[in-house]
Design an enzyme around this catalytic site. Structure first.
Site, PDB file in Angstrom:
ATOM      1  N   CYS A 101      55.859  45.435  37.189  1.00  0.00           N
ATOM      2  CA  CYS A 101      54.481  45.207  37.610  1.00  0.00           C
ATOM      3  C   CYS A 101      53.569  45.285  36.400  1.00  0.00           C
ATOM      4  O   CYS A 101      53.465  46.335  35.765  1.00  0.00           O
ATOM      5  CB  CYS A 101      54.042  46.218  38.663  1.00  0.00           C
ATOM      6  SG  CYS A 101      52.340  45.932  39.193  1.00  0.00           S
ATOM      7  N   GLY A 102      52.901  44.188  36.085  1.00  0.00           N
ATOM      8  CA  GLY A 102      52.036  44.145  34.918  1.00  0.00           C
ATOM      9  C   GLY A 102      50.737  44.899  35.091  1.00  0.00           C
ATOM     10  O   GLY A 102      50.311  45.640  34.192  1.00  0.00           O
ATOM     11  N   HIS A 103      50.089  44.723  36.243  1.00  0.00           N
ATOM     12  CA  HIS A 103      48.789  45.391  36.408  1.00  0.00           C
ATOM     13  C   HIS A 103      48.968  46.913  36.402  1.00  0.00           C
ATOM     14  O   HIS A 103      48.144  47.645  35.853  1.00  0.00           O
ATOM     15  CB  HIS A 103      48.100  44.920  37.701  1.00  0.00           C
ATOM     16  CG  HIS A 103      48.412  45.738  38.911  1.00  0.00           C
ATOM     17  ND1 HIS A 103      49.439  45.437  39.786  1.00  0.00           N
ATOM     18  CD2 HIS A 103      47.842  46.882  39.391  1.00  0.00           C
ATOM     19  CE1 HIS A 103      49.486  46.345  40.746  1.00  0.00           C
ATOM     20  NE2 HIS A 103      48.528  47.225  40.540  1.00  0.00           N
ATOM     21  N   ASP A 296      47.772  40.265  45.907  1.00  0.00           N
ATOM     22  CA  ASP A 296      47.424  40.896  44.635  1.00  0.00           C
ATOM     23  C   ASP A 296      45.988  40.534  44.263  1.00  0.00           C
ATOM     24  O   ASP A 296      45.635  39.361  44.182  1.00  0.00           O
ATOM     25  CB  ASP A 296      48.378  40.432  43.534  1.00  0.00           C
ATOM     26  CG  ASP A 296      48.343  41.327  42.306  1.00  0.00           C
ATOM     27  OD1 ASP A 296      47.315  42.002  42.092  1.00  0.00           O
ATOM     28  OD2 ASP A 296      49.335  41.346  41.565  1.00  0.00           O
ATOM     29  N   GLY A 301      50.323  40.578  36.363  1.00  0.00           N
ATOM     30  CA  GLY A 301      50.817  40.558  35.002  1.00  0.00           C
ATOM     31  C   GLY A 301      52.247  40.103  34.837  1.00  0.00           C
ATOM     32  O   GLY A 301      52.578  39.366  33.899  1.00  0.00           O
ATOM     33  N   SER A 302      53.144  40.513  35.726  1.00  0.00           N
ATOM     34  CA  SER A 302      54.533  40.071  35.605  1.00  0.00           C
ATOM     35  C   SER A 302      54.663  38.585  35.908  1.00  0.00           C
ATOM     36  O   SER A 302      55.512  37.900  35.322  1.00  0.00           O
ATOM     37  CB  SER A 302      55.451  40.895  36.508  1.00  0.00           C
ATOM     38  OG  SER A 302      54.929  41.000  37.811  1.00  0.00           O
TER      39      SER A 302
END
Length: 396
Positions: A101-103, A296, A301-302
């Site tokens: 998970c990017g965020h 989201d 981010g991912s």
């Protein structure tokens, strides 16, 4: 005994820091989650099989909501033991545990710099400030692999600097299927499709697998004005259908591990709109439905990592070009876009679970902010909140 003492002394107290990244929440669970054992992927399996009620307690009502997201801090993993990572994490949501998970990584990076409690983050003192850039590097072990995070800081490196973006480089990303045609039989079609019997989509990996579909391919005009309920219903049915398609299943096989080989999300894209920050060569917008059809709020981010790898594979995105990715929220406030750059190409992914893949490394940047601190407990006989619930479960 006052309430604060009651909460602190509760044997099942869960302590959390809440943050958001472009409006998308990250609930960082730093104390109280049961101890897990083994490799990080084995710990993820244990969390799923033994402690899913605690995940629900943290994520769902009445403490959370359907679209809540979390990061559980894991102090001991195989990469922490080897010295490659400073800490591990398990990402969690309304449907279970994701692999990347990017965020949440952006938020977690700030928290790891800001905390100086060694019982929370035992390797905090190993973080070193770069005096020239005023940044600190933090290596986080996620289920997909090692994430290299760079956090801007104050001069002494003791606190993060929220005025500058956090950056991360995730595991190698790649295009898994380009312009894949999926037949849509009559019983699976929706009104906006207007009788078309197929759609075309791409599948890409950025720590998790995403099906990327243009909004017009689904029959919608774009993402500038959208009925979230209508498009959400379409995506919910479509995701379950895609997961059973042989071509999709084949594309989802990550070379290295079967446990990474599942469709995490459908990202609906609109390349014609998007807030464009300074320095970006272009911008686009995406609407991400992940897990159990959660939406989201951030640009994801991912999936930004996956979209950059896909665009590179299509010959659309050269190395070192900066591109901006938006969500509906970043467009609404004209701030919060994630920017991304390909920083390495020509990486070969090999393993026993799927075909070899040519991959790239992508650097993503964005900002996260604190929203609060919480301690959760469960009182005796509180059946309603012990494992949490959703209104959908109560109305079905």
């Amino acid at each position: 005994m006052d309430l604060a003492q009651k909460f602190d002394k509760a044997s099942d107290a869960l302590k959390c820091i809440d943050m958001h990244t472009t409006g998308e929440p990250t609930r960082i669970i730093y104390s109280g989650f049961p101890q897990l054992h083994g490799t990080l992927l084995e710990q993820r399996d244990q969390a799923k099989t033994k402690y899913d009620n605690i995940r629900k307690r943290i994520m769902l009502e009445p403490r959370g909501h359907f679209d809540m997201y979390g990061a559980i801090m894991i102090t001991d993993t195989e990469l922490v033991q080897s010295g490659e990572a400073h800490i591990g994490t398990l990402f969690t949501h309304n449907g279970g545990f994701s692999t990347m998970c990017g965020h949440a990584t952006i938020a977690l990076g700030r928290f790891l710099v800001d905390t100086h409690d060694l019982s929370v983050f035992p390797k905090r003192d190993e973080l070193k400030v770069d005096p020239k850039t005023q940044t600190v590097d933090v290596n986080i072990h996620a289920p997909c692999g090692l994430i290299r995070v760079t956090v801007p800081t104050t001069i002494d490196g003791r606190e993060s600097d929220p005025s500058r973006p956090v950056t991360f480089v995730s595991t190698p990303a790649y295009a898994a299927a380009i312009r894949l045609t999926i037949p849509i039989p009559p019983e699976k079609q929706w009104a906006e499709l207007e009788g078309r019997d197929s759609i075309t989509l791409d599948i890409a990996y950025g720590g998790a697998f995403y099906a990327l579909i243009d909004a017009k391919e689904l029959g919608f005009s774009g993402l500038s004005k959208i009925d979230l309920s209508s498009i959400g219903n379409v995506v919910k049915g479509l995701k379950a259908y895609l997961e059973a398609q042989p071509d999709v299943i084949q594309a989802l096989q990550h070379p290295e591990d079967q446990r990474l080989s599942f469709l995490y999300s459908i990202m609906v894209v609109d390349q014609g709109i998007g807030s464009r920050p300074p320095g970006a060569a272009g911008a686009e917008t995406g609407l991400c439905f992940f897990a159990e059809n959660s939406v989201d709020r951030s640009p994801t981010g991912s999936c930004v990592t996956a979209r950059m790898a896909l665009a590179h594979a299509k010959g659309l995105r050269p190395s070192d070009q900066i591109w901006a990715y938006n969500s509906l929220v970043s467009n609404r406030f004209d701030t919060g876009a994630f920017t991304a750059t390909i920083v390495e190409e020509g990486i070969l992914l090999r393993g026993d679970n799927g075909p070899d893949r040519q991959a790239v490394l992508v650097r993503v940047e964005g900002k996260a902010y604190y929203t609060g601190a919480l301690t959760f407990i469960v009182e005796k006989d509180d059946v309603t909140s012990e494992s949490g619930f959703t209104m959908g479960e109560c109305s079905g």
